[in-house]
Design an enzyme around this catalytic site. Structure first.
Site, short mmCIF file in Angstrom:
data_model
loop_
_atom_site.label_atom_id
_atom_site.label_comp_id
_atom_site.label_asym_id
_atom_site.label_seq_id
_atom_site.Cartn_x
_atom_site.Cartn_y
_atom_site.Cartn_z
N GLU A 182 0.85 4.18 10.47
CA GLU A 182 -0.63 4.25 10.55
C GLU A 182 -1.09 5.41 11.41
O GLU A 182 -2.05 5.30 12.17
CB GLU A 182 -1.20 2.94 11.12
CG GLU A 182 -0.86 1.74 10.30
CD GLU A 182 -1.86 1.48 9.20
OE1 GLU A 182 -2.86 2.22 9.13
OE2 GLU A 182 -1.62 0.57 8.41
N GLY A 183 -0.39 6.52 11.31
CA GLY A 183 -0.69 7.70 12.12
C GLY A 183 0.13 7.66 13.39
O GLY A 183 0.08 6.69 14.14
N THR A 184 0.92 8.72 13.60
CA THR A 184 1.81 8.69 14.77
C THR A 184 0.99 8.86 16.06
O THR A 184 -0.15 9.33 16.05
CB THR A 184 2.87 9.83 14.71
OG1 THR A 184 2.20 11.08 14.93
CG2 THR A 184 3.60 9.86 13.37
N HIS A 185 1.67 8.52 17.16
CA HIS A 185 1.09 8.67 18.49
C HIS A 185 0.52 10.08 18.71
O HIS A 185 -0.61 10.25 19.19
CB HIS A 185 2.24 8.39 19.47
CG HIS A 185 1.88 8.42 20.90
ND1 HIS A 185 1.08 7.47 21.49
CD2 HIS A 185 2.25 9.27 21.89
CE1 HIS A 185 0.96 7.74 22.78
NE2 HIS A 185 1.65 8.82 23.04
N PHE A 234 0.86 -1.19 0.00
CA PHE A 234 0.00 0.00 0.00
C PHE A 234 0.89 1.23 0.00
O PHE A 234 1.63 1.47 0.97
CB PHE A 234 -0.85 -0.06 1.27
CG PHE A 234 -1.71 1.14 1.57
CD1 PHE A 234 -2.99 1.25 1.05
CD2 PHE A 234 -1.27 2.14 2.43
CE1 PHE A 234 -3.81 2.33 1.36
CE2 PHE A 234 -2.08 3.23 2.75
CZ PHE A 234 -3.35 3.31 2.22
N GLY A 257 4.56 12.45 5.16
CA GLY A 257 4.25 11.32 6.03
C GLY A 257 2.92 11.55 6.75
O GLY A 257 1.87 11.09 6.31
P1 FAD Z 1 6.55 12.87 10.03
O1 FAD Z 1 5.17 13.04 9.48
O2 FAD Z 1 7.64 13.65 9.43
O3 FAD Z 1 6.48 13.12 11.59
C1 FAD Z 1 7.66 13.31 12.39
C2 FAD Z 1 7.21 13.75 13.78
O4 FAD Z 1 6.50 15.00 13.68
C3 FAD Z 1 6.23 12.76 14.43
O5 FAD Z 1 6.49 12.67 15.81
C4 FAD Z 1 4.87 13.42 14.22
O6 FAD Z 1 3.92 13.05 15.22
C5 FAD Z 1 5.24 14.88 14.29
N1 FAD Z 1 4.28 15.72 13.58
C6 FAD Z 1 4.04 15.77 12.23
N2 FAD Z 1 3.06 16.64 11.97
C7 FAD Z 1 2.66 17.14 13.17
C8 FAD Z 1 1.65 18.07 13.58
N3 FAD Z 1 0.84 18.65 12.69
N4 FAD Z 1 1.52 18.34 14.89
C9 FAD Z 1 2.32 17.73 15.80
N5 FAD Z 1 3.27 16.85 15.49
C10 FAD Z 1 3.44 16.56 14.19
N6 FAD Z 1 3.39 4.06 4.85
C11 FAD Z 1 2.65 3.58 3.81
O7 FAD Z 1 2.05 4.34 3.04
N7 FAD Z 1 2.55 2.23 3.60
C12 FAD Z 1 3.19 1.33 4.39
O8 FAD Z 1 3.07 0.11 4.18
C13 FAD Z 1 4.00 1.81 5.48
N8 FAD Z 1 4.73 0.94 6.24
C14 FAD Z 1 5.62 1.44 7.16
C15 FAD Z 1 6.51 0.58 7.81
C16 FAD Z 1 7.46 1.07 8.70
C17 FAD Z 1 8.43 0.13 9.35
C18 FAD Z 1 7.49 2.46 8.99
C19 FAD Z 1 8.49 3.01 9.97
C20 FAD Z 1 6.62 3.31 8.34
C21 FAD Z 1 5.68 2.82 7.42
N9 FAD Z 1 4.86 3.70 6.69
C22 FAD Z 1 4.07 3.21 5.67
C23 FAD Z 1 4.98 5.14 6.87
C24 FAD Z 1 4.33 5.69 8.12
O9 FAD Z 1 2.94 5.65 8.00
C25 FAD Z 1 4.90 7.08 8.38
O10 FAD Z 1 6.22 6.88 8.87
C26 FAD Z 1 4.08 7.90 9.34
O11 FAD Z 1 2.86 8.28 8.75
C27 FAD Z 1 4.80 9.15 9.83
O12 FAD Z 1 5.33 9.85 8.76
P2 FAD Z 1 6.88 10.33 8.80
O13 FAD Z 1 7.71 9.14 9.16
O14 FAD Z 1 7.15 11.02 7.53
O15 FAD Z 1 6.96 11.31 10.01
#
Ligand code: FAD
Length: 390
Positions: free
Chosen positions: A369-372, A134, A142
């Site tokens: 799947e959406g951060t904490h 996906f 992200g």
């Molecule tokens: P960022 O969005 O850059 O966030 C970094 C930090 O900033 C986080 O702590 C976040 O909470 C914080 N932050 C961001 N915006 C805000 C805000 N507005 N207010 C406060 N805090 C904020 N994705 C897919 O599409 N398909 C997959 O199959 C998939 N598998 C994955 C498997 C693994 C092992 C991992 C690590 C990730 C996977 N992901 C996948 C991606 C995952 O969904 C993203 O890593 C996640 O959505 C966070 O995005 P990012 O890593 O770019 O972090």
């Protein structure tokens, strides 16, 4: 309960049907036979056991809620949750493989696909003949997937797909990818991309300290010609991928509970066997505090996900309710893994026990799947009506 070995402090099994209990036992036996004996080595070696895909298909772990006419299990959402819980008692990486296939690949094809697409892809995905992935997240988008740059251009008889996706579970091994891209009007569309299409590659991401037995990679699209019949016809906009995420996050809320249960069970057993100062460490108040709090948190989460499952069955669960459960379960599991690590002392850092692996895995589960924090802000927005993350 006895044979499943899971804590059931509030007799929650009374809320389950005979079928649910049978499914749990079947999955428990499967995980003990096919995953637990090998998982430490797979994780240490960063090895994705590709043969597990067929085995998951055979045991019915892929798309349990998809109707049987398309190869799915035709089961309810509690059954789906139980399956995710039992797989994640084995390993979060293995559960990720099953979650992606069921909720993020089969679900959108079933929900948003044409009848031809359903018949072409779902049976092969359900049986594990094909593995899917996906693609939503991009290197620069992200938490904010709506900003995505991956795009399609209408070329008359096909679409031309360009862009890239990052952090995609299953990507290096997939035959099929459900990909989200913007059309010329900036609307998000879903497409089914198949391995072998020219210009489509899936480089693997190496050196992960987490989910080491699950393969993760990129999806790179360099002028990929995607036939028009591969567009998912019945969806438009961000609600498409978000709808899939609701289903996957619901599964994770049960899955993380499985990891927590495994850590708790290991800690409880170890605390009764490990003797220090001439008595089991489980006899010290501080160890009992840890164990008592673990069991309390597990019991609260069990009640929460069970209730959420009944709402899912009735089609009444909201995205916000799912957010709360995903966040609560993963946070709870990570906390329990850390406390269990302490109870195991030095042994807790070794592969002799599952603790450190669960803990490292959960560091991904708390972010994907959406951060904490984003899930917290979803609850905050629901309370106040003011979205703080935009
Ligand atoms: P960022 O969005 O850059 O966030 C970094 C930090 O900033 C986080 O702590 C976040 O909470 C914080 N932050 C961001 N915006 C805000 C805000 N507005 N207010 C406060 N805090 C904020 N994705 C897919 O599409 N398909 C997959 O199959 C998939 N598998 C994955 C498997 C693994 C092992 C991992 C690590 C990730 C996977 N992901 C996948 C991606 C995952 O969904 C993203 O890593 C996640 O959505 C966070 O995005 P990012 O890593 O770019 O972090």
């Amino acid at each position: 309960y006895e044979s499943s070995g899971a804590p059931d402090y509030y007799n929650i099994d009374d809320l389950l049907t005979e079928e649910h209990l049978l499914i749990r036992q079947t999955m428990r036996d499967f995980v003990k036979r096919e995953i637990s004996p090998y998982i430490e080595k797979w994780a240490q070696d960063a090895h994705f056991p590709s043969e597990i895909v067929r085995k998951f298909g055979e045991v019915g772990a892929f798309g349990p809620t998809i109707p049987t006419e398309y190869g799915g299990g035709g089961l309810d959402y509690i059954s789906y949750g139980i399956i995710m819980q039992e797989i994640e008692r084995g390993d979060s990486g293995m559960r990720s493989t099953a979650s992606v296939q069921g909720s993020l690949v089969m679900y959108p094809i079933y929900k948003y696909g044409s009848e031809e697409q359903r018949r072409k892809y779902l049976p092969k995905l359900a049986s594990g003949e094909w593995l899917g992935c996906f693609g939503l997240t991009e290197p620069d988008f992200g938490s904010n997937p709506g900003g995505m740059m991956t795009n399609i251009k209408d070329m008359g008889d096909h679409y031309l797909l360009n862009g890239s996706k990052m952090w995609i579970s299953n990507s290096p091994e997939c035959q099929v990818a459900v990909v989200w891209a913007k059309n010329e009007e900036g609307r998000i569309k879903g497409l089914i991309v198949e391995r072998g299409m020219e210009g489509f590659t899936t480089p693997e991401i190496h050196n992960k300290w987490s989910l080491r037995a699950s393969c993760t990679g990129e999806l790179v699209f360099d002028n990929v010609k995607v036939p028009k019949e591969n567009l998912l016809p019945n969806v438009d906009g961000l609600r498409g991928p978000l709808g899939c995420l609701d289903s996957a996050r619901y599964g994770i809320s049960w899955g993380a509970l499985g990891a927590a249960i495994d850590c708790y069970e290991s800690a409880r057993k170890y605390s009764m066997e490990r003797i220090q100062f001439d008595k089991p460490i489980g006899g010290f108040q501080l160890t009992q505090k840890k164990l008592a709090e673990m069991l309390t948190e597990i019991t609260k989460a069990q009640l929460m996900v069970w209730r959420l499952g009944t709402l899912m069955n009735d089609g009444k669960a909201t995205t916000q309710q799912i957010s709360m459960a995903k966040r609560n379960s993963v946070d709870m599991a990570l906390h329990i893994a850390r406390e269990a690590r302490q109870i195991h002392g030095g042994m807790g850092i070794t592969g002799e026990y599952p603790i450190m692996r669960h803990m490292m895995n959960l560091e991904s589960v708390i972010t994907y799947e959406g951060t904490h924090d984003i899930h917290l802000l979803i609850t905050g927005a629901d309370i106040t009506g003011i979205p703080a993350f935009k």
